[in-house]
Design an enzyme around this catalytic site. Structure first.
Site, PDB file in Angstrom:
ATOM      1  N   GLY A 101       0.851  -1.120  -0.129  1.00  0.00           N
ATOM      2  CA  GLY A 101      -0.162  -0.081  -0.123  1.00  0.00           C
ATOM      3  C   GLY A 101       1.048   1.212   0.005  1.00  0.00           C
ATOM      4  O   GLY A 101       2.127   1.085  -0.390  1.00  0.00           O
ATOM      5  N   ASN A 102       0.425   2.451   0.298  1.00  0.00           N
ATOM      6  CA  ASN A 102       1.102   3.812   0.451  1.00  0.00           C
ATOM      7  C   ASN A 102       0.221   4.580   1.478  1.00  0.00           C
ATOM      8  O   ASN A 102      -0.761   3.973   1.983  1.00  0.00           O
ATOM      9  CB  ASN A 102       1.068   4.274  -1.004  1.00  0.00           C
ATOM     10  CG  ASN A 102      -0.026   4.658  -1.514  1.00  0.00           C
ATOM     11  OD1 ASN A 102      -0.846   5.526  -0.923  1.00  0.00           O
ATOM     12  ND2 ASN A 102      -0.636   4.054  -2.433  1.00  0.00           N
TER      13      ASN A 102
END
Ligand code: C5P
Length: 401
Positions: A210-211
């Site tokens: 993810g980020n």
């Protein structure tokens, strides 16, 4: 329509003032913040305490308050600037005449003269007073200032006579204002697609790539579009944010592929699309069905490219005005212009991670808007709601050009 709006209610002294208790209830129920200024004579018809309780704010009547030996000042200029909208209801013949002539002998009138926001007034008086040429002249004058009359209704009057002059019913006043605002909204009748947040690309049932995107910028763009009258499809990756606006349809997705599907499901039908999501460029080639156990030595995950949603929207573009984001760390302008062209965009919002307060997380952003003719406009560091407003100003000036 009225949610979050600062409404300044000016009550002048007619029997219809008793209806303002219901009016205030409805305004609060619609999500507005209400402050009340009333004339001395209005307080004979309706209790300031009732109105203060319903509006959750002290009611103001005089320039100066003297209480328990202390003196305070009701600042009409501040009140005027606080208001997004001023509503004078009931507007008596006396108060309308004073408004029309710039008389300033009470707090309501001083506030009216200080207000820069749209002003609505709902006349209330007996039928012959309503018909009098002098009343008509006051109304004409107020309308010539751009003030908006909410016409009186017909029915039984306090005098016992029957005819025109009753203040519009509270629900009709609110309906009138909402309709009037809606008609003036620049995105009225428009459909808008906005992507927001990160995407999560599954590795196994418990892990993902993810980020750090929070989704805040996309959600603010959606809220602004909605308050400008648009119907909004907000396609968001995983975020703790939520939104409860009747004209925002929130579609929650997890992965880039899901986001791609959700965007294309509505894209053909929208007028504007803004991709503010931080979409993962890669995803694990295969997703383990069971939790991956640790073993001796290193492990490798093979990644494959995700679809570029914005590029695919650019390639499918017909009537849509398409805007992307570019979060850059170097060669910012060059990279942003490259994306603008490659992805067939009408505009791109550049934020540089070199600028303090820009990008992911935090409540602020610093942007540059570049359009397809390479016109460039750089904005100061602002809160994300303000940035959303600037971006919409840029888009609206181009779609209405
Ligand atoms: O090429 P780059 O990823 O920097 O472009 C950023 C823009 O493209 C953003 O508007 C982002 O929402 C969009 N994007 C996308 N799908 C991807 C990658 C980026 O829609 N897979």
């Amino acid at each position: 329509m009225l949610r979050g709006k600062h409404i300044l209610l000016g009550i002048s002294g007619g029997i219809a003032a008793y209806k303002t208790t219901f009016l205030v209830r409805l305004l609060i129920k619609a999500g507005a913040q209400v402050k009340i200024v009333m004339t001395q004579s209005a307080s004979s018809f309706v209790s300031p305490l009732t109105l203060a309780t319903l509006s959750k704010n002290p009611v103001m009547m005089d320039f100066v308050n003297e209480e328990d030996g202390s003196i305070s000042w009701n600042n009409h200029v501040e009140l005027g600037l606080w208001a997004d909208l001023m509503l004078v209801a009931p507007a008596t013949a006396n108060t309308m005449s004073k408004m029309a002539h710039g008389t300033c002998d009470n707090l309501l009138l001083a506030t009216y003269l200080s207000a820069k926001c749209p002003v609505y007034f709902a006349p209330a008086m007996d039928l012959d007073m309503y018909k009098h040429p002098s009343t008509k002249a006051s109304i004409d004058k107020l309308e010539s200032f751009g003030n908006v009359m909410i016409p009186a209704e017909s029915g039984e009057l306090a005098s016992g006579l029957h005819g025109e002059g009753r203040m519009a019913e509270p629900e009709n006043i609110i309906g009138f204002i909402e309709d009037h605002i809606a008609k003036a909204l620049p995105l009225r009748g428009k459909k808008v697609l906005i992507t927001a947040g990160p995407t999560h690309e599954a590795i196994d049932p418990v892990r993902f790539l993810g980020n750090r995107s929070t989704g805040a910028m996309g959600f603010e763009l959606a809220k602004k579009a909605s308050s400008l009258g648009a119907k909004v499809y907000l396609v968001s990756g995983p975020t703790h944010l939520s939104v409860d606006y009747p004209n925002i349809e929130l579609v929650r997705v997890t992965s880039a592929q899901e986001m791609y599907g959700a965007c294309h499901a509505v894209y053909a039908d929208v007028d504007v699309a803004i991709c503010a999501a931080a979409v993962a460029d890669y995803r694990p080639k295969s997703v383990a069905t069971e939790k991956i156990k640790k073993k001796e030595g290193d492990m490798h995950i093979e990644l494959v490219r995700n679809p570029d949603i914005l590029l695919s929207l650019g390639e499918a573009k017909k009537q849509q005005f398409l805007v992307g984001f570019a979060l850059e760390t170097e060669n910012e302008m060059e990279n942003a212009k490259g994306k603008l062209e490659r992805k067939h965009l009408d505009g791109i919002v550049l934020n540089s991670l070199k600028d303090e307060g820009a990008g992911f997380g935090g409540g602020t952003n610093k942007i540059t808007f570049i359009d397809k003719n390479l016109a460039v406009k750089t904005f100061a560091l602002k809160t994300k709601p303000e940035v959303a407003s600037d971006i919409w100003d840029e888009i609206i000036s181009r779609i209405h050009a």
